[in-house]
Scaffold this motif. Structure first.
Motif, PDB file in Angstrom:
ATOM      1  N   UNK A 154      -5.650   2.446   3.625  1.00 19.77           N
ATOM      2  CA  UNK A 154      -4.734   1.559   2.906  1.00 19.77           C
ATOM      3  C   UNK A 154      -3.513   2.324   2.398  1.00 19.77           C
ATOM      4  N   UNK A 155      -3.702   3.583   2.024  1.00 21.98           N
ATOM      5  CA  UNK A 155      -2.562   4.392   1.585  1.00 21.98           C
ATOM      6  C   UNK A 155      -1.612   4.657   2.750  1.00 21.98           C
ATOM      7  N   UNK A 156      -2.181   4.908   3.937  1.00 20.00           N
ATOM      8  CA  UNK A 156      -1.341   5.103   5.122  1.00 20.00           C
ATOM      9  C   UNK A 156      -0.582   3.816   5.441  1.00 20.00           C
ATOM     10  N   UNK A 157      -1.253   2.666   5.295  1.00 19.42           N
ATOM     11  CA  UNK A 157      -0.586   1.386   5.534  1.00 19.42           C
ATOM     12  C   UNK A 157       0.578   1.195   4.578  1.00 19.42           C
ATOM     13  N   UNK A 158       0.410   1.618   3.323  1.00 23.53           N
ATOM     14  CA  UNK A 158       1.520   1.537   2.371  1.00 23.53           C
ATOM     15  C   UNK A 158       2.645   2.481   2.772  1.00 23.53           C
ATOM     16  N   UNK A 159       2.289   3.706   3.192  1.00 17.92           N
ATOM     17  CA  UNK A 159       3.313   4.661   3.634  1.00 17.92           C
ATOM     18  C   UNK A 159       4.099   4.092   4.808  1.00 17.92           C
ATOM     19  N   UNK A 160       3.415   3.436   5.743  1.00 18.59           N
ATOM     20  CA  UNK A 160       4.095   2.814   6.879  1.00 18.59           C
ATOM     21  C   UNK A 160       5.048   1.710   6.414  1.00 18.59           C
ATOM     22  N   UNK A 161       4.616   0.917   5.436  1.00 20.52           N
ATOM     23  CA  UNK A 161       5.470  -0.154   4.922  1.00 20.52           C
ATOM     24  C   UNK A 161       6.692   0.391   4.193  1.00 20.52           C
ATOM     25  N   UNK A 162       6.527   1.563   3.543  1.00 21.63           N
ATOM     26  CA  UNK A 162       7.639   2.159   2.789  1.00 21.63           C
ATOM     27  C   UNK A 162       8.602   2.956   3.675  1.00 21.63           C
ATOM     28  N   UNK A 163       8.160   3.333   4.878  1.00 20.82           N
ATOM     29  CA  UNK A 163       8.956   4.227   5.735  1.00 20.82           C
ATOM     30  C   UNK A 163      10.382   3.726   6.001  1.00 20.82           C
ATOM     31  N   UNK A 164      10.603   2.426   6.275  1.00 13.23           N
ATOM     32  CA  UNK A 164      11.976   1.968   6.537  1.00 13.23           C
ATOM     33  C   UNK A 164      12.803   1.725   5.273  1.00 13.23           C
ATOM     34  N   UNK A 165      12.275   2.119   4.092  1.00 12.61           N
ATOM     35  CA  UNK A 165      12.943   1.888   2.798  1.00 12.61           C
ATOM     36  C   UNK A 165      13.269   0.413   2.582  1.00 12.61           C
ATOM     37  N   UNK A 166      12.234  -0.456   2.610  1.00  8.91           N
ATOM     38  CA  UNK A 166      12.486  -1.896   2.440  1.00  8.91           C
ATOM     39  C   UNK A 166      12.875  -2.217   1.010  1.00  8.91           C
ATOM     40  N   UNK A 167      13.503  -3.367   0.832  1.00 11.58           N
ATOM     41  CA  UNK A 167      13.839  -3.809  -0.513  1.00 11.58           C
ATOM     42  C   UNK A 167      12.675  -4.474  -1.210  1.00 11.58           C
ATOM     43  N   UNK A 168      11.696  -4.940  -0.430  1.00 11.71           N
ATOM     44  CA  UNK A 168      10.580  -5.705  -0.973  1.00 11.71           C
ATOM     45  C   UNK A 168       9.318  -5.364  -0.195  1.00 11.71           C
ATOM     46  N   UNK A 169       8.213  -5.132  -0.924  1.00  6.88           N
ATOM     47  CA  UNK A 169       6.904  -4.889  -0.314  1.00  6.88           C
ATOM     48  C   UNK A 169       5.977  -6.052  -0.665  1.00  6.88           C
ATOM     49  N   UNK A 170       5.277  -6.584   0.331  1.00  9.17           N
ATOM     50  CA  UNK A 170       4.316  -7.657   0.128  1.00  9.17           C
ATOM     51  C   UNK A 170       2.920  -7.128   0.445  1.00  9.17           C
ATOM     52  N   UNK A 171       1.997  -7.255  -0.498  1.00  6.24           N
ATOM     53  CA  UNK A 171       0.632  -6.734  -0.334  1.00  6.24           C
ATOM     54  C   UNK A 171      -0.359  -7.887  -0.377  1.00  6.24           C
ATOM     55  N   UNK A 172      -1.065  -8.087   0.715  1.00 10.02           N
ATOM     56  CA  UNK A 172      -1.978  -9.214   0.854  1.00 10.02           C
ATOM     57  C   UNK A 172      -3.419  -8.767   0.636  1.00 10.02           C
ATOM     58  N   UNK A 173      -3.947  -8.961  -0.588  1.00  6.96           N
ATOM     59  CA  UNK A 173      -5.331  -8.582  -0.916  1.00  6.96           C
ATOM     60  C   UNK A 173      -5.646  -7.189  -0.369  1.00  6.96           C
TER      61      UNK A 173
END
Length: 350
Positions: free
Chosen positions: A142-161
């Protein structure tokens, strides 16, 4: 970081309404927890924010840019959002590093752009970069999944359960790591969950979705201490609900005359207090009520004690006490209430 604004959002499937005019605003850099029971519309709202579905009505704006609304719809890949699903959904044939850079331009993927920085951010050592996802624990994935989501420097992160599949100890550890990473980057995030403790412990702002409607949007403390409805009171933690009569700033019930957090018109009410507000003592006091212990649920550091009030044989209440103070079944005790209660007016049909 981006501001999220949703106004009048509606969605139905096969003529079955799922969302009924949802309004919410998430400020920049806020970790926003969206809480609700199964079937409340949480996943549908998240899919609309992601762009996986199109709204039937209302608008969605991310950092002032309309991404869904009358005459406009921005596809998912152009919304500058990161998405972390329930199971992480890492690619098993790619290394951790390759998973992290998967959504980046080709040149950055080849260079493993920011992999070391992102692994450090989510609390994983650099030597994990070459591991396969299946070599990691669920929390690490799950931490790697978060790192992948943060990699493109998004303005918004959505976390589904994102923590639902983890065991209790790992869930707490992973929550802390994820919350720390989001705070460090200042990323605006929306966490969707049905777990009350998760929402209250992580959310800087908490909203509750109930049958497709947003019934309360406030701080975690406000949601817990002053829930908007009796149904919400029972959903967000344990609640003791007793019939009573309100009189301005007080309500009288089986546990005595209790001060209210907000004044209520005179009349019949349900009085709500939390189990941890009920104090047990061996000796009587002017405001206490006699009771007998009929059940004890020992949880280690605390215990839930079910008691029958002596002066109201049909009335039982539940108190939460420290584990080392758990009484014995059939023990006689005296009850008092600490702090304010909340009162909910009864309808004529109640």
């Amino acid at each position: 970081m981006s501001e999220l604004r949703v106004q009048g959002l509606r969605k139905a499937f096969d003529d079955h309404p799922v969302l009924h005019g949802v309004d919410l605003t998430v400020s920049r850099g806020t970790l926003f927890a969206l809480l609700g029971p199964s079937g409340s519309g949480k996943t549908t709202l998240l899919r609309l924010l992601c762009g996986f579905e199109r709204a039937d009505g209302g608008i969605i704006e991310i950092d002032g840019r309309r991404v869904d609304g009358p005459g406009s719809f921005v596809p998912t890949e152009h919304r500058r959002i990161g998405y972390v699903p329930q199971e992480g959904a890492l690619f098993p044939h790619l290394s951790v590093a390759e998973n992290i850079v998967f959504g980046l331009p080709r040149g950055e993927r080849r260079a493993h752009h920011r992999v070391a920085e992102l692994l450090a951010l989510v609390g994983l050592p650099l030597d994990y970069a070459q591991r396969a996802p299946q070599q990691l624990s669920g929390g690490q994935q799950q931490r790697v999944a978060l790192a992948r989501a943060l990699a493109p420097s998004p303005g918004l992160i959505l976390l589904d359960e994102p923590f639902s599949s983890l065991d209790a100890a790992l869930r707490i550890e992973t929550r802390k790591a994820v919350a720390g990473a989001l705070a460090q980057t200042g990323t605006t995030a929306v966490l969707v969950t049905h777990d009350q403790a998760e929402a209250l412990s992580l959310g800087q702002q908490v909203a509750v979705l109930w049958n497709g409607r947003l019934v309360q949007n406030a701080s975690a403390e406000e949601i817990y201490r002053r829930p908007a409805t009796r149904e919400l009171a029972s959903f967000v933690g344990d609640a003791v609900l007793l019939r009573g009569i309100a009189d301005g700033n007080f309500a009288s019930c089986a546990l005595g005359r209790l001060p209210l957090s907000s004044p209520v018109e005179e009349g019949a009410v349900d009085v709500m207090i939390r189990p941890e507000q009920i104090r047990l003592a061996a000796e009587t006091s002017p405001a206490s009520r006699e009771a007998v212990v009929i059940d004890v649920g020992f949880n280690g550091r605390d215990a839930l004690v079910t008691l029958r009030l002596k002066h109201a044989e049909e009335c039982t209440v539940v108190a939460c006490v420290p584990g080392f103070r758990a009484p014995r079944i059939d023990e006689q005790v005296h009850l008092s209430v600490e702090g304010d209660a909340v009162a909910y007016r009864l309808s004529r049909d109640s």
